[in-house]
Design a protein around this motif. Structure first.
Motif, PDB file in Angstrom:
ATOM      1  N   ASN A 111       0.778  -1.049  -0.075  1.00 53.39           N
ATOM      2  CA  ASN A 111       0.217  -0.211  -0.035  1.00 53.39           C
ATOM      3  C   ASN A 111       0.878   1.222  -0.013  1.00 53.39           C
ATOM      4  O   ASN A 111       2.121   0.987   0.255  1.00 53.39           O
ATOM      5  CB  ASN A 111      -1.046  -0.121   1.243  1.00 53.39           C
ATOM      6  N   GLY A 112       0.310   2.428  -0.098  1.00 54.21           N
ATOM      7  CA  GLY A 112       1.201   3.695  -0.316  1.00 54.21           C
ATOM      8  C   GLY A 112       1.512   4.065   1.057  1.00 54.21           C
ATOM      9  O   GLY A 112       2.681   4.909   1.103  1.00 54.21           O
ATOM     10  N   THR A 113       0.819   3.920   2.186  1.00 58.87           N
ATOM     11  CA  THR A 113       1.435   4.320   3.442  1.00 58.87           C
ATOM     12  C   THR A 113       2.953   3.551   3.603  1.00 58.87           C
ATOM     13  O   THR A 113       3.896   3.873   4.201  1.00 58.87           O
ATOM     14  CB  THR A 113       0.630   4.017   4.733  1.00 58.87           C
TER      15      THR A 113
ATOM     16  N   SER B 283      -1.594  17.603   3.288  1.00 59.51           N
ATOM     17  CA  SER B 283      -1.274  16.331   2.824  1.00 59.51           C
ATOM     18  C   SER B 283      -2.492  15.485   3.263  1.00 59.51           C
ATOM     19  O   SER B 283      -3.090  15.784   4.119  1.00 59.51           O
ATOM     20  CB  SER B 283      -0.196  15.548   2.846  1.00 59.51           C
ATOM     21  N   PHE B 284      -2.426  14.039   2.956  1.00 64.83           N
ATOM     22  CA  PHE B 284      -3.278  12.937   3.586  1.00 64.83           C
ATOM     23  C   PHE B 284      -2.586  12.547   4.760  1.00 64.83           C
ATOM     24  O   PHE B 284      -1.389  12.792   4.941  1.00 64.83           O
ATOM     25  CB  PHE B 284      -3.523  11.857   2.689  1.00 64.83           C
TER      26      PHE B 284
ATOM     27  N   ALA C  46      -1.545  10.061   6.007  1.00 61.29           N
ATOM     28  CA  ALA C  46      -0.516   9.138   6.002  1.00 61.29           C
ATOM     29  C   ALA C  46       0.815   9.452   5.765  1.00 61.29           C
ATOM     30  O   ALA C  46       1.852   8.837   6.449  1.00 61.29           O
ATOM     31  CB  ALA C  46      -0.718   8.097   4.676  1.00 61.29           C
TER      32      ALA C  46
ATOM     33  N   ASP D 268       5.880  12.082  -2.042  1.00 65.59           N
ATOM     34  CA  ASP D 268       4.771  11.381  -1.958  1.00 65.59           C
ATOM     35  C   ASP D 268       3.905  11.631  -3.408  1.00 65.59           C
ATOM     36  O   ASP D 268       3.304  12.622  -3.599  1.00 65.59           O
ATOM     37  CB  ASP D 268       4.192  12.002  -0.842  1.00 65.59           C
TER      38      ASP D 268
ATOM     39  N   ALA E 193       1.458   9.776  -4.318  1.00 63.17           N
ATOM     40  CA  ALA E 193       0.342   8.798  -4.267  1.00 63.17           C
ATOM     41  C   ALA E 193      -0.746   9.392  -5.325  1.00 63.17           C
ATOM     42  O   ALA E 193      -1.728   8.562  -5.599  1.00 63.17           O
ATOM     43  CB  ALA E 193      -0.452   8.898  -2.879  1.00 63.17           C
ATOM     44  N   GLN E 194      -0.610  10.651  -5.482  1.00 66.21           N
ATOM     45  CA  GLN E 194      -1.907  11.471  -6.377  1.00 66.21           C
ATOM     46  C   GLN E 194      -1.155  11.675  -7.738  1.00 66.21           C
ATOM     47  O   GLN E 194      -1.958  12.397  -8.619  1.00 66.21           O
ATOM     48  CB  GLN E 194      -2.357  12.411  -5.853  1.00 66.21           C
TER      49      GLN E 194
ATOM     50  N   SER F 177       0.692   5.323  -4.298  1.00 72.58           N
ATOM     51  CA  SER F 177      -0.415   4.612  -3.630  1.00 72.58           C
ATOM     52  C   SER F 177      -1.220   4.002  -4.830  1.00 72.58           C
ATOM     53  O   SER F 177      -1.532   4.878  -5.780  1.00 72.58           O
ATOM     54  CB  SER F 177      -1.414   5.446  -2.905  1.00 72.58           C
TER      55      SER F 177
ATOM     56  N   LYS G 137      -7.268   6.246  -6.658  1.00 70.46           N
ATOM     57  CA  LYS G 137      -6.260   6.762  -7.427  1.00 70.46           C
ATOM     58  C   LYS G 137      -6.355   6.564  -8.851  1.00 70.46           C
ATOM     59  O   LYS G 137      -7.132   5.986  -9.374  1.00 70.46           O
ATOM     60  CB  LYS G 137      -4.983   6.208  -6.810  1.00 70.46           C
TER      61      LYS G 137
HETATM   62  C1  LIG Z   1      -3.680   8.016  -0.895  1.00 72.77           C
HETATM   63  C2  LIG Z   1      -2.576   8.723  -0.063  1.00 72.77           C
HETATM   64  C3  LIG Z   1      -1.564   8.012   0.648  1.00 72.77           C
HETATM   65  C4  LIG Z   1      -1.854   6.744   1.296  1.00 72.77           C
HETATM   66  O1  LIG Z   1      -1.957   5.733   0.383  1.00 72.77           O
HETATM   67  P1  LIG Z   1      -2.648   4.082   1.017  1.00 72.77           P
HETATM   68  O2  LIG Z   1      -2.345   3.258  -0.147  1.00 72.77           O
HETATM   69  O3  LIG Z   1      -4.034   4.540   1.194  1.00 72.77           O
HETATM   70  O4  LIG Z   1      -1.873   3.711   2.110  1.00 72.77           O
HETATM   71  C5  LIG Z   1      -0.498   8.817   0.975  1.00 72.77           C
HETATM   72  N1  LIG Z   1      -0.383  10.101   0.713  1.00 72.77           N
HETATM   73  C6  LIG Z   1      -1.012  10.858  -0.098  1.00 72.77           C
HETATM   74  C7  LIG Z   1      -1.174  12.103  -0.606  1.00 72.77           C
HETATM   75  C8  LIG Z   1      -2.607   9.996  -0.665  1.00 72.77           C
HETATM   76  O5  LIG Z   1      -3.195  10.740  -1.355  1.00 72.77           O
END
Ligand SMILES: *Cc1c(COP(=O)(O)O)cnc(C)c1O
Length: 370
Positions: A60-62, A86-87, A89, A159, A161-162, A184, A189
């Motif tokens: 996963n992204g975390t 940010s999110f 995580a 990061d 993820a997006q 992530s 996403k």
């Molecule tokens: C979605 C997201 C994450 C976390 O990813 P997971 O796969 O849900 O653990 C981390 N940082 C940002 C900016 C995200 O949008």
């Protein structure tokens, strides 16, 4: 007419379903449930697309954020700078490796890390790493950040993820850097699995080897060489990701066309913040954020859109420094607090029709009356 915030039905249409069922049947028939041929195929093709030597799938992204910090040797007692938007995580990962968060603020025009604020907060502090976030799909100012970090010996974890499909500059996609870049593949996403998945890109072969070992219980070709963890990516998720990779560029191109239409319409509305022109061709357009006058206007618009059947979403309702476990962290944060208060995201996915965009824009305009 109703406009949904996401659209999984068209993403997972009949053609996609029949192809993925074939792949899943093959996985069942070969009992290859973890780290199979689709993992290898995705890693190869995704790395190529993002101009990165190594792509490594994770659970996963975390985990990707945590493992990137671990690979850089960040741990107990270390300080890591995180932007105020940010999110959760991004900050959570810092604590999960035993380090502490120091906040730096964001550029109020974009929500991206403000390098001037970063320079101020690291003064007199022994900072080990920084985690710029390519928020909403916009590229964070990595080149400027690198200038500071190279001098101060600070590691950068991007990061992303997006940011599947984000470019730093034309022909230079996210991943075409010397940093660890984390993804992530959560279902919402731009590029997504059938559950949780994530990954790291790197151009550094030593770091790639270390991450490969950490994700699989510290294994090396000669046995368990270090204390790792289990962050392997299931074969089914890799099969989904590899299949979706075929269309990611086309879908991101469609997102961009939709963003341009929103951009043209929304730039005529006074007092609404939109993503700057310079990012039109660089963003992955994961989300389409707008900034309102204040939080009252934001919630009122959200409610109005809801009565019209139009989805909208708060990314993020609160800035990171306002969240309970992070309230004691030091640093600069006020711009992030204000940014979160007034930001609302409008529907953004590659299946929006021209009529949908027109409906969203006309409801926003008529509600704001300007
Ligand atoms: C979605 C997201 C994450 C976390 O990813 P997971 O796969 O849900 O653990 C981390 N940082 C940002 C900016 C995200 O949008």
């Amino acid at each position: 007419m109703a406009v949904s915030f996401y659209n999984f039905n068209e993403l997972h249409n009949d053609e996609f379903k029949s192809k993925i069922k074939e792949r899943i049947n093959k996985i069942i028939d070969t009992n290859a449930f973890i780290e199979g041929e689709y993992n290898a195929a995705f890693e190869k093709d995704f790395g190529k697309l993002q101009k990165s030597k190594h792509a490594l799938l994770l659970a996963n992204g975390t985990d990707a954020l945590e493992i990137a910090l671990l690979a850089y040797g960040v741990g107990k007692g270390d300080t890591v700078v995180v932007p105020s938007i940010s999110f959760f995580a991004t900050a959570e990962a810092v604590y999960n490796v035993g380090a502490e968060v120091l906040f730096c603020d964001i550029d109020p025009a974009t929500g991206l890390i403000d390098v001037e604020s970063f320079k101020r907060v690291i003064k007199g502090k022994n900072v080990k790493a920084v985690m710029p976030v390519h928020i909403y799909g916009q590229p964070a100012p990595i080149a400027e950040l690198e200038k500071v970090c190279d001098k101060e010996n600070i590691k950068i974890v991007e990061d992303a993820a997006q940011a599947q499909g984000t470019f730093y500059a034309p022909n230079s996609p996210v991943g075409d850097s010397k940093n660890l870049v984390t993804f992530s593949f959560y279902p919402t996403k731009n590029l997504s699995a059938f559950g949780d998945a994530g990954g790291i890109l790197t151009n550094d072969s030593n770091l790639a080897e270390k991450i490969t070992s950490i994700r699989n219980h510290g294994r090396s070709p000669n046995g368990h060489a270090l204390i790792g963890r289990n962050s392997r990516c299931d074969h089914i998720h890799a099969a989904v990701l590899h299949l979706k990779l075929e269309k990611i560029e086309q879908y991101n191109e469609t997102r961009k066309k939709i963003a341009v239409k929103y951009h043209e319409a929304m730039s005529a509305v006074k007092g609404v913040r939109i993503v700057p022109d310079k990012f039109l061709n660089l963003s992955s357009w994961h989300l389409y954020p707008i900034g309102l006058k204040n939080s009252e206007e934001k919630y009122a618009l959200k409610n109005h859109l809801q009565t019209k059947g139009i989805g909208s979403s708060l990314f993020y309702e609160k800035s990171l420094p306002e969240l309970l476990p992070l309230q004691k962290c030091e640093g600069e944060k006020q711009k992030g607090i204000d940014f979160a208060a007034n930001t609302l995201c409008l529907p953004m996915h590659p299946f929006l029709k021209d009529g949908d965009i027109k409906d969203v824009v006309s409801e926003v305009k008529s509600f704001l009356g300007r």
